[in-house]
Design a protein around this motif. Sequence first.
Motif, PDB file in Angstrom:
ATOM      1  N   GLY A 101       0.809  -1.209   0.000  1.00 21.42           N
ATOM      2  CA  GLY A 101       0.000   0.000   0.000  1.00 21.42           C
ATOM      3  C   GLY A 101       0.843   1.259   0.000  1.00 21.42           C
ATOM      4  O   GLY A 101       2.027   1.250   0.356  1.00 21.42           O
ATOM      5  N   LYS A 102       0.221   2.383  -0.394  1.00 23.61           N
ATOM      6  CA  LYS A 102       0.949   3.642  -0.482  1.00 23.61           C
ATOM      7  C   LYS A 102       1.413   4.133   0.881  1.00 23.61           C
ATOM      8  O   LYS A 102       2.537   4.621   1.036  1.00 23.61           O
ATOM      9  CB  LYS A 102       0.069   4.707  -1.148  1.00 23.61           C
ATOM     10  CG  LYS A 102      -0.176   4.456  -2.624  1.00 23.61           C
ATOM     11  CD  LYS A 102      -0.964   5.613  -3.239  1.00 23.61           C
ATOM     12  CE  LYS A 102      -1.170   5.388  -4.728  1.00 23.61           C
ATOM     13  NZ  LYS A 102      -1.938   6.501  -5.348  1.00 23.61           N
ATOM     14  N   GLU A 103       0.549   3.992   1.886  1.00 18.23           N
ATOM     15  CA  GLU A 103       0.904   4.467   3.220  1.00 18.23           C
ATOM     16  C   GLU A 103       2.063   3.666   3.797  1.00 18.23           C
ATOM     17  O   GLU A 103       3.003   4.235   4.373  1.00 18.23           O
ATOM     18  CB  GLU A 103      -0.320   4.377   4.136  1.00 18.23           C
ATOM     19  CG  GLU A 103      -1.460   5.308   3.737  1.00 18.23           C
ATOM     20  CD  GLU A 103      -2.617   5.203   4.689  1.00 18.23           C
ATOM     21  OE1 GLU A 103      -2.528   4.401   5.647  1.00 18.23           O
ATOM     22  OE2 GLU A 103      -3.615   5.929   4.490  1.00 18.23           O
ATOM     23  N   PHE A 107       9.405   7.515  -4.860  1.00 22.93           N
ATOM     24  CA  PHE A 107       8.188   7.419  -4.055  1.00 22.93           C
ATOM     25  C   PHE A 107       8.100   8.436  -2.918  1.00 22.93           C
ATOM     26  O   PHE A 107       7.078   8.511  -2.253  1.00 22.93           O
ATOM     27  CB  PHE A 107       8.073   6.008  -3.455  1.00 22.93           C
ATOM     28  CG  PHE A 107       7.958   4.914  -4.475  1.00 22.93           C
ATOM     29  CD1 PHE A 107       6.857   4.834  -5.306  1.00 22.93           C
ATOM     30  CD2 PHE A 107       8.966   3.969  -4.618  1.00 22.93           C
ATOM     31  CE1 PHE A 107       6.753   3.819  -6.242  1.00 22.93           C
ATOM     32  CE2 PHE A 107       8.868   2.953  -5.543  1.00 22.93           C
ATOM     33  CZ  PHE A 107       7.760   2.882  -6.364  1.00 22.93           C
ATOM     34  N   ARG A 139       4.284   2.009   2.118  1.00 24.51           N
ATOM     35  CA  ARG A 139       5.500   2.313   1.352  1.00 24.51           C
ATOM     36  C   ARG A 139       6.091   3.654   1.774  1.00 24.51           C
ATOM     37  O   ARG A 139       7.315   3.787   1.903  1.00 24.51           O
ATOM     38  CB  ARG A 139       5.178   2.332  -0.134  1.00 24.51           C
ATOM     39  CG  ARG A 139       6.388   2.684  -1.007  1.00 24.51           C
ATOM     40  CD  ARG A 139       6.022   2.750  -2.454  1.00 24.51           C
ATOM     41  NE  ARG A 139       5.903   1.430  -3.044  1.00 24.51           N
ATOM     42  CZ  ARG A 139       4.963   1.064  -3.912  1.00 24.51           C
ATOM     43  NH1 ARG A 139       4.026   1.933  -4.255  1.00 24.51           N
ATOM     44  NH2 ARG A 139       4.930  -0.152  -4.415  1.00 24.51           N
ATOM     45  N   SER A 140       5.253   4.636   1.973  1.00 20.91           N
ATOM     46  CA  SER A 140       5.766   5.945   2.400  1.00 20.91           C
ATOM     47  C   SER A 140       6.458   5.858   3.752  1.00 20.91           C
ATOM     48  O   SER A 140       7.456   6.556   3.989  1.00 20.91           O
ATOM     49  CB  SER A 140       4.630   6.960   2.432  1.00 20.91           C
ATOM     50  OG  SER A 140       3.654   6.585   3.391  1.00 20.91           O
TER      51      SER A 140
END
Length: 656
Positions: free
Chosen positions: A103-105, A141, A107-108
């Motif tokens: 997920g993006k969260e 990213f 990964r961030s």
Amino acid sequence: MSSKGLKSQKSTKRKDTESSDKFDSQKSKKPKLVSGDQNVKPNFGKPKSTGDKEQRNVTLSKKELRVQAKELTEARKKKRKPHYTLEQELGSLWEKMRRRDIGKEERSKLVSEAIRKMKGKVPEIAGSHVSSRVLQSCVKFCSQAERDTIFAELQPRFLTLASNKYAVFLIKKMFDGASKQQLAACISSLRGHVARLLRHMFGSVVVEHAYHLGTAAQKQELLAELYSTELQLFKGLASTTEKRVVDIIAKLGLQKDSVNRHMAAIIQPILEKGIVDHTIIHKLLIEYLTIADKTSAADVLQLLRAEPVRWEGEGDQLTKSGSLLLRMVHTRDGSRLAMLSIKHGSAKERKMIIKAMKDHVQKVAFDQFGSMVLACIFSIVDDTKLVTKIIVRELEPTLKDLVMDKNGRRSLLQLLRPNSSRYFSHDDLASLDLSVPSLCSKDKSETSSLTKDTDGNESGEETKDEQEDTVTEHSDHEENVKAAGGKKDPLVRRRELLVNSGLAESLIDVCVENAEEFLKSNIGKEVLYEVAVGGADGILCPSLSEKLCELYEAISSVAAKPKPQESEKDSEHILENFHSSRTIRRLVLDCPGFASTLFKKALSGKCRSWAAGHCSKILSAFLETEDLQVREMAKPELQVLVNEGTLKISANKKPE
């Protein structure tokens, strides 16, 4: 017994006893065996310590040996690499953040954690094989604020990292995500080092990427540094208004010989190393040829024609690299350099260039700029047997794809209708007309060239007619041909390449098989039209008239199909299609043989049903054609429609 004999016996016994004592003494010096076994060899090595004996008695398993070896390797790497532990941590984070199902969260979070661990150490680990990959993913990213932080750390070490084989990919990634101010700062930091970086295999990649992303002014700034020492030392001397080196020399009053020497000192090591894949280098070479003297220009073209012995890959995958020109034809200036090398080369050098293209002809033909190199070869090279063997034979299996490709059709159209402004842009025609000023004959008035000299006098390429007049009478072409062209008559050369080679017959067969598809294509219709009319000067008509009749029959058979129903929207008739109707109209006006076949087979008795829509333009063409027989054949049926007002003919197009 006498006393003499007694003494002799005693002396003999004494000698025997002495020899036996010597033998016993030598025998006693031999080392004693440890065990009672007489066959065991004695051990003459140094005595081992007690610890060695204990270690010898301990046997380690294979797994324990691998663990021990791994620990030893890890210890050595820690001593050799100061940030080895950090790289291992970053590698584990990278394996998680680069997954596609994450997920993006999440990964961030991983990206932020990696950046936090690298903070303050980014320039030191950017050149590592593992860390550079982690940094690339982070730049891709991360947020803009985090990207700015990484950029601020990298900028002081930018030039050092630009020559690193791992960091160069990170620098390119930073360029792609940089703001206008950051990109301008990077390009400014290259100032004074462009020539040095272009000679470096990895540094040249960074300069090329900056040149590709920069504005016109930034591109000119990078290029101007390569022209002269003055432009390298003093910023702002060259403006974007003077893009060509001859204009810069004229405006600033620079010495032409000094500029020539400076550019030659930069170009020679670049060509010797074979770093010719970049646009900025192609532009530099083109500009150099506009001011180079006869000897220097010939030397540069000779280096470009050479095929360096270089090997790429590892182990069994080693492959020899191609010629320099073959690696340059993918750009506008690179293709122009290839064409100049062909124009100003001897017959032997042209043969070497064409042979280097073997097994690569199809790739070159479908390239936007490479296709112009093939068009140049078809227009200049007199050795038509060699061109047929290497180029034409490789093009024949892909004729359909060539016809339907915007770039691939250029080589075919150059043979069918050479140098036509309908099919070639102004820039394409200018590329075909270019030549090196210093290598051109100056006996007659010269009308076009790469540039003008500093005095404002035109020096360059002659017109086509003058080129044919100034070609030398040397039969072997061992010396460079200074006129841009060959000895052979252009029509004879085209006939040998197109008709005698069998290419035209194969092309007609392809058009017959795909007549409907080509007519409905905005690209394929041009080649089909030129084939149907027989090409320029009617080059196909005398010997292939029967094959052309087959093409007329194939088009007419498709046109004779009944109108599709309203429910059949996908299948549009060729007489109603936008592209095909206009192509057929041109054929009716320009090719009487086709017009007669079409009317007899597809339109006779059916004109009223086709008198509306796009087909009306085809019907009106039968009354507008200059051929009297075609007009008289169609007039009885069409004139009735004209009188009724069903078919309209433009007033300025009515035949006399």
